[in-house]
Structure formats: C-alpha cells, structure tokens
Scaffold this active site. Structure first.
Site, short mmCIF file in Angstrom:
data_model
loop_
_atom_site.label_atom_id
_atom_site.label_comp_id
_atom_site.label_asym_id
_atom_site.label_seq_id
_atom_site.Cartn_x
_atom_site.Cartn_y
_atom_site.Cartn_z
N ASP A 1 -19.95 20.77 -8.76
CA ASP A 1 -18.69 20.70 -8.03
C ASP A 1 -18.77 21.68 -6.88
O ASP A 1 -19.46 22.70 -6.97
CB ASP A 1 -17.49 21.01 -8.94
CG ASP A 1 -16.22 20.31 -8.46
OD1 ASP A 1 -15.82 19.32 -9.07
OD2 ASP A 1 -15.66 20.76 -7.43
N LYS B 1 -13.68 26.48 -9.96
CA LYS B 1 -13.74 25.56 -11.11
C LYS B 1 -15.09 25.70 -11.82
O LYS B 1 -15.16 25.75 -13.06
CB LYS B 1 -13.56 24.11 -10.61
CG LYS B 1 -13.36 23.13 -11.72
CD LYS B 1 -13.25 21.69 -11.23
CE LYS B 1 -11.86 21.26 -10.87
NZ LYS B 1 -11.74 19.82 -10.61
N PHE C 1 -13.58 3.21 -16.65
CA PHE C 1 -12.30 2.63 -17.05
C PHE C 1 -11.49 3.57 -17.96
O PHE C 1 -10.51 3.14 -18.54
CB PHE C 1 -12.53 1.29 -17.76
CG PHE C 1 -13.26 0.29 -16.90
CD1 PHE C 1 -12.57 -0.44 -15.94
CD2 PHE C 1 -14.63 0.09 -17.02
CE1 PHE C 1 -13.24 -1.36 -15.12
CE2 PHE C 1 -15.30 -0.81 -16.21
CZ PHE C 1 -14.61 -1.54 -15.27
N ARG D 1 -8.95 6.27 -19.55
CA ARG D 1 -7.56 6.62 -19.26
C ARG D 1 -7.38 8.10 -19.53
O ARG D 1 -7.89 8.61 -20.53
CB ARG D 1 -6.60 5.85 -20.20
CG ARG D 1 -6.63 4.36 -20.02
CD ARG D 1 -6.07 3.68 -21.25
NE ARG D 1 -6.89 3.96 -22.44
CZ ARG D 1 -6.57 3.60 -23.68
NH1 ARG D 1 -5.44 2.96 -23.92
NH2 ARG D 1 -7.36 3.88 -24.70
N GLU D 2 -6.67 8.77 -18.64
CA GLU D 2 -6.40 10.18 -18.90
C GLU D 2 -5.59 10.29 -20.19
O GLU D 2 -4.76 9.45 -20.48
CB GLU D 2 -5.64 10.80 -17.73
CG GLU D 2 -6.55 10.96 -16.53
CD GLU D 2 -5.84 11.49 -15.31
OE1 GLU D 2 -4.75 12.06 -15.44
OE2 GLU D 2 -6.38 11.29 -14.20
N ASN E 1 -7.57 -2.44 -12.22
CA ASN E 1 -6.41 -1.56 -12.04
C ASN E 1 -5.24 -2.30 -11.38
O ASN E 1 -4.08 -2.08 -11.74
CB ASN E 1 -6.80 -0.33 -11.21
CG ASN E 1 -7.36 0.77 -12.11
OD1 ASN E 1 -7.53 0.56 -13.32
ND2 ASN E 1 -7.66 1.92 -11.54
N GLY F 1 9.70 0.90 -17.98
CA GLY F 1 9.91 2.34 -17.79
C GLY F 1 10.29 2.68 -16.37
O GLY F 1 10.93 1.88 -15.67
N CYS G 1 -4.56 6.94 -10.11
CA CYS G 1 -5.34 5.71 -9.93
C CYS G 1 -4.53 4.51 -9.47
O CYS G 1 -4.81 3.96 -8.40
CB CYS G 1 -6.06 5.37 -11.23
SG CYS G 1 -7.35 6.57 -11.62
P1 NAD Z 1 -10.55 14.71 -9.41
O1 NAD Z 1 -9.82 15.00 -8.16
O2 NAD Z 1 -9.98 15.16 -10.71
O3 NAD Z 1 -12.02 15.30 -9.33
C1 NAD Z 1 -12.85 15.18 -8.21
C2 NAD Z 1 -13.75 16.39 -8.19
O4 NAD Z 1 -14.73 16.22 -7.16
C3 NAD Z 1 -13.03 17.70 -7.86
O5 NAD Z 1 -13.31 18.67 -8.86
C4 NAD Z 1 -13.60 18.11 -6.51
O6 NAD Z 1 -13.66 19.52 -6.35
C5 NAD Z 1 -14.97 17.47 -6.57
N1 NAD Z 1 -15.60 17.29 -5.25
C6 NAD Z 1 -15.06 16.81 -4.11
N2 NAD Z 1 -15.98 16.80 -3.13
C7 NAD Z 1 -17.13 17.28 -3.65
C8 NAD Z 1 -18.42 17.53 -3.14
N3 NAD Z 1 -18.73 17.27 -1.86
N4 NAD Z 1 -19.37 18.03 -3.95
C9 NAD Z 1 -19.07 18.30 -5.25
N5 NAD Z 1 -17.85 18.08 -5.80
C10 NAD Z 1 -16.89 17.59 -5.02
O7 NAD Z 1 -10.76 13.14 -9.42
P2 NAD Z 1 -10.85 12.17 -10.70
O8 NAD Z 1 -9.50 11.89 -11.23
O9 NAD Z 1 -11.92 12.68 -11.60
O10 NAD Z 1 -11.34 10.83 -10.00
C11 NAD Z 1 -12.66 10.71 -9.47
C12 NAD Z 1 -12.91 9.25 -9.15
O11 NAD Z 1 -12.86 8.48 -10.36
C13 NAD Z 1 -11.87 8.62 -8.23
O12 NAD Z 1 -12.50 7.67 -7.42
C14 NAD Z 1 -10.92 7.92 -9.19
O13 NAD Z 1 -10.25 6.84 -8.60
C15 NAD Z 1 -11.88 7.43 -10.25
N6 NAD Z 1 -11.29 7.24 -11.57
C16 NAD Z 1 -10.36 8.11 -12.03
C17 NAD Z 1 -9.82 7.93 -13.30
C18 NAD Z 1 -8.78 8.87 -13.82
O14 NAD Z 1 -8.13 8.52 -14.82
N7 NAD Z 1 -8.58 10.03 -13.22
C19 NAD Z 1 -10.24 6.85 -14.09
C20 NAD Z 1 -11.23 6.00 -13.60
C21 NAD Z 1 -11.74 6.21 -12.33
#
Ligand code: NAD
Length: 482
Positions: free
Chosen positions: A37, A42, A158, A160-161, A234, A279, A286
């Site tokens: 990261d 972090k 896919f 889910r948080e 989605n 709801g 997402c």
């Molecule tokens: P997030 O914002 O929680 O995490 C992204 C991370 O990437 C951050 O920690 C950020 O510091 C890091 N980052 C950004 N630029 C960077 C770089 N140049 N080098 C290294 N690290 C870097 O995002 P997320 O919720 O984990 O989502 C990530 C992707 O996954 C998105 O495209 C999202 O749509 C997809 N996704 C998310 C979920 C979900 O439930 N959150 C589920 C499926 C898919």
C-alpha cells in the site's frame, strides 16, 4: 506449468477492504503474499499487528500468517519482482462524470511496468469497466515491457463487507478472465486449494457454507466478459434493492405489508429471497459507483441503459421518503433530540462510504436536530466526516443513544439492533417513537409495547402521521422536562 496446488508468490497492491482480505486469504490457502500500500501509516499499522478495518475472521488470519507467509510493504517494485502474480486491488472511485476513476489503476500499472524483470501475471481485482484490461496492457507495453513478459487477466471480487473472509474462502464462483493458457493455469493453481476442496478439510479452516464435497466452481471467460460480469452483478443487485423499495412504496400506499409481499416474491425459485429487503436504499463503496460506472460504460459503447437511471432515482428518492417519514413523526426538527442506531452503510462493517445513514444524519443536523448516534464499529470513521459537536454526539452504548430522545431511528441492520429490550427502550426514550429504516421489528409488537412505530412499506404508513397523536404519546412517568 502450474495447474495443481503449489505455493505461488503473490503481490496484492492495495490493502483496503478487498486487498487486505484477499492477501490474508491467499496466505491462508498456502501462498506467499506481499501486501502493498502507498499509505505508509496503514502499512506501519499492519506491520505492527494492527487491523485497519472491521471484518470478521480477519484479525485471526492476519495474526496467523503475518511475518510468515504474509508481509506488508510500501515497496511496489520489490513486491513486483518477488511475485509471480500481482493482484491490483486499489480503489476505482466514481469520477464527476459517473465513470470509474481509473487513475489509481493506471499509476499502479505504470509502476509495475517499470519493475518487471521476469514473466508476471497481472490480475485486475479492482472493479473496473470493460476494456480496462486492454488499457493496462497498453500502459505496460508503452513502458517498454515486451509482450512475452506479462499477461493481464481479470479476477473480479464478489465479497461483501462484513462477511468478506467467508465470502472469499467460500465463494459462489471464481471468475477468471484470461486470454492465455499460461496465465489461466497460474490463476487456477492459486485457487486450487479452494476449488479442489482441500482447504475445507484443513483443521482450523474458516467455516462457511461450502465444504470439500461442494467446492466453488471456476468460470473461465474472456477478460471483457469477466469485467462485465462484475459490473452487471452489482447493477443487478442494486436493481433488486430499488425494485423492492419501489414495491414497498406501493405496499405503503395500498395498505399491504412489504415483508409478506417480499416473502411471497422470494419463494419463487426464479427470483430467490436475497436482496428483497425494503429499507432506506442501498449505499456503500460499491453499488452507487458501480451502477453509475456501468451506465457510463453502456453509454460509451452506444447503449442507453435507462433502467439503471431509474434504479439510481428510486434509491435517491428512498432516502428522501424516509426523511419525510421522520418529519411526519416529529413535526418540527429544531432542537429535537434524535437517537440514531447505525452509521455504517449496513451492519457488520465500519464502512461509511455512501452510507444512507450518514446522509440522513447530516440532514437532521442541518435542520437543527441534536443527534446522538451509536454504531458498534463505524463511529470513528463517521467522526472524520461529521465531527462531534453540540449537535452531533457519539456514544459507546446502544441505550445511551436513546437516552431522553424525542425519537429513535434505526438506520442499519446490526444484529443487536434487532434484539432491543423494548421495555428498557421505552423507559429510556423521552417519547417512545421508533422510526425503523430496516424493518427489524414487527409493527404489532411495537404498538403493543407502547411505541409509535414507523417502518418501510408496511400498513398505515401511506397516511400522513397525525403529528399531534404521534407526538403526544405517553411520556415516561418520571419525565420532568418541560
Ligand atoms: P479501499 O479504498 O478500501 O482500498 C484501496 C487501497 O488501495 C487503499 O488502502 C489505498 O491506500 C491503496 N492504494 C491506492 N493507490 C495505491 C497505489 N498507487 N499503490 C498502493 N496502494 C494504493 O478500496 P476497496 O473497498 O478495497 O476496493 C478496492 C476495489 O475493489 C475497488 O475497485 C472496489 O470497487 C472493488 N471491490 C470492493 C468491494 C468492497 O466490498 N469494498 C467488493 C468487491 C470489489
């Protein structure tokens, strides 16, 4: 050539909700993982044993593998050089036009390109629009890397948080979009411990719905199909939510109960019961951005996907309708004390991105209410967006949010919110008014327990609440306030 269970060296770029969970789960199934990261604080926290997000099972997986099969770094170059497969899991937020902002993906692809020294499989894990695969390939080639040294593949996520670890390890399906057999085989070997079922027999493995005799299937597709599968999935789920919310509004107007109606619809095996919960509308990091991005993608390729505009419109209106419901119960807002249960966009997570709860809380504060909020995990993240002050208080205990409140709002679905001690709640509130945006209670039970209870899509709610009757419900006997 790798096709069977073998340890693979993996780099995961981005340690957010997806990257960190994927990294921990890849280590859990036997791979060597470096999680990268660019957020130094972090990474320091992760190296020191901290867990930056609230996610069930994640702390145990991190402590099981940290320092052994799982490392954390800011050094993308070193991670790229050490890895056979590099998963890109950085954010793809919504841009001002509604399209996905791919600048983080672009930046990571360029840096990977500058570091490649041997054959690598680059994997899109982030949710990206169709053609992103092509763009990543071009970026890498433009940086002087020859075609033979890399493949770009798509492996959408896919999870889910709230249930991310279980979703990852017990996936419904694993979609692998690849153009070459070599890359496909490496990806298959990464997931082999899951797809052959072996993982589910390992003592201490994370339990979930899948077992060794029912492992997740792999779906091999083109890269474009994999990209579209994620966006379309989605968009479909968001459509289901908006659909049931629109049906709830019909129920409310007609005097029917959406819970009965949703049960009846969901019993049709062609439809299924999931995502039919009326709801306050969908939120999170997402659905809002992915619906907008998919609509944008459709537009770019000349398709007017008007349905998705309606999905978004219904979702916006749902929040507005709920706000009107609060107004109808309280008459005026200024100086009213409102208790709020739930700040995250749903229960089980600390993620407040695009949370409908936050939207509602912000509006209440803007209207002059004094809000006291409780969420088991999301308060700290919420404080960054709505700082504590005279009109916004955060409490660490559920009933403290209700203390002397003129009404209590339920805005997400943590399990503990569905298990309230009703007599304690009645005693704690100044006026026993509960406005439930998640339909966690039976209206009859609430009425029998002396509450004015409003929820979504259930009988009687089409009539504007008689503000006088609603507000002059019996007070607590010891209430001495004016
Ligand atoms: P997030 O914002 O929680 O995490 C992204 C991370 O990437 C951050 O920690 C950020 O510091 C890091 N980052 C950004 N630029 C960077 C770089 N140049 N080098 C290294 N690290 C870097 O995002 P997320 O919720 O984990 O989502 C990530 C992707 O996954 C998105 O495209 C999202 O749509 C997809 N996704 C998310 C979920 C979900 O439930 N959150 C589920 C499926 C898919």
């Amino acid at each position: 050539m790798k096709t069977q269970a073998q340890t693979v060296s993996i780099a995961v770029v981005g340690s957010g909700y997806v990257g960190l969970v994927a990294a921990a789960c890849f280590a859990e199934i036997g791979h060597r993982v470096i999680c990268v990261d660019n957020d130094e604080s972090k990474v320091r926290m992760l190296q020191a044993g901290g867990v930056p997000i609230h996610e069930e099972h994640l702390p145990e997986l991190l402590s099981r593998h940290r320092g052994d099969r799982l490392e954390f770094t800011t050094d993308l170059r070193a991670a790229t050089q050490a890895a056979e497969a590099i998963f890109i899991a950085v954010g793809t937020p919504q841009s001002q036009t509604g399209s996905a902002d791919l600048s983080y993906v672009d930046a990571v692809a360029s840096e990977i390109a500058r570091s490649i020294d041997s054959y690598k499989v680059i994997v899109e894990k982030s949710t990206v629009p169709v053609y992103t695969n092509e763009w990543i390939r071009r970026v890498i080639e433009r940086n002087g890397v020859s075609k033979e040294l890399f493949d770009v593949t798509s492996n959408p996520e896919f999870l889910r948080e709230g249930t991310a670890v279980v979703d990852f390890l017990h996936a419904d399906r694993i979609v692998l979009g690849t153009a070459t057999e070599r890359a496909g085989n490496l990806l298959k070997s990464i997931y082999h411990p899951l797809t052959c079922g072996d993982y589910y027999n390992v003592p201490g493995s994370v339990p979930g719905p899948r077992e060794s005799n029912d492992p997740p299937p792999i779906l091999l597709t083109s890269t474009k199909a994999a990209e579209i599968i994620k966006h379309a999935s989605n968009a479909f789920l968001a459509t289901k939510i908006s659909f049931i919310n629109a049906v709830a509004n019909v129920c409310e107007a007609a005097g029917a109960d959406i819970e009965e109606v949703a049960r009846g619809i969901g019993m049709d095996s062609r439809i299924g019961p999931k995502f039919l919960r009326a709801g306050v509308g969908y939120g999170g990091s997402c659905f809002p951005k992915d619906v907008a991005a998919f609509r944008n993608v459709a537009e770019q390729v000349g398709v007017d996907f008007g349905l998705l505009r309606e999905v978004e419109k219904i979702n916006d209106e749902q929040k507005q309708r709920f706000f009107q419901k609060i107004r109808s119960a309280l008459w005026t807002f200024r100086a009213k004390k409102i208790g709020v249960l739930g700040l995250a966009f749903k229960g089980g997570t600390d993620d407040v991105r695009e949370s409908p709860a936050l939207d509602i809380v912000k509006r209440l504060v803007a209207e002059g209410c004094i809000v006291t909020a409780y969420d088991p995990a999301a308060a700290d993240r919420c404080k960054e967006l709505i700082p504590p002050g005279p009109c916004m208080r955060y409490v660490d205990e559920l009933y403290a949010a209700a203390q002397d409140a003129d009404a209590l709002l339920i805005l997400n679905d943590w399990e503990e919110f569905a298990e309230l001690d009703l007599s304690k709640l009645h005693y704690t509130l100044r006026y026993p008014i509960v406005i439930d945006g998640r339909n966690l209670y039976d209206p009859e039970t609430m009425t029998k327990n002396g509450f004015t209870y409003l929820s979504v899509g259930r009988p009687g709610l089409s009539q504007p609440i008689d503000p006088v009757a609603a507000f002059f419900v019996p007070r607590r006997r010891d209430d001495t306030r004016a």
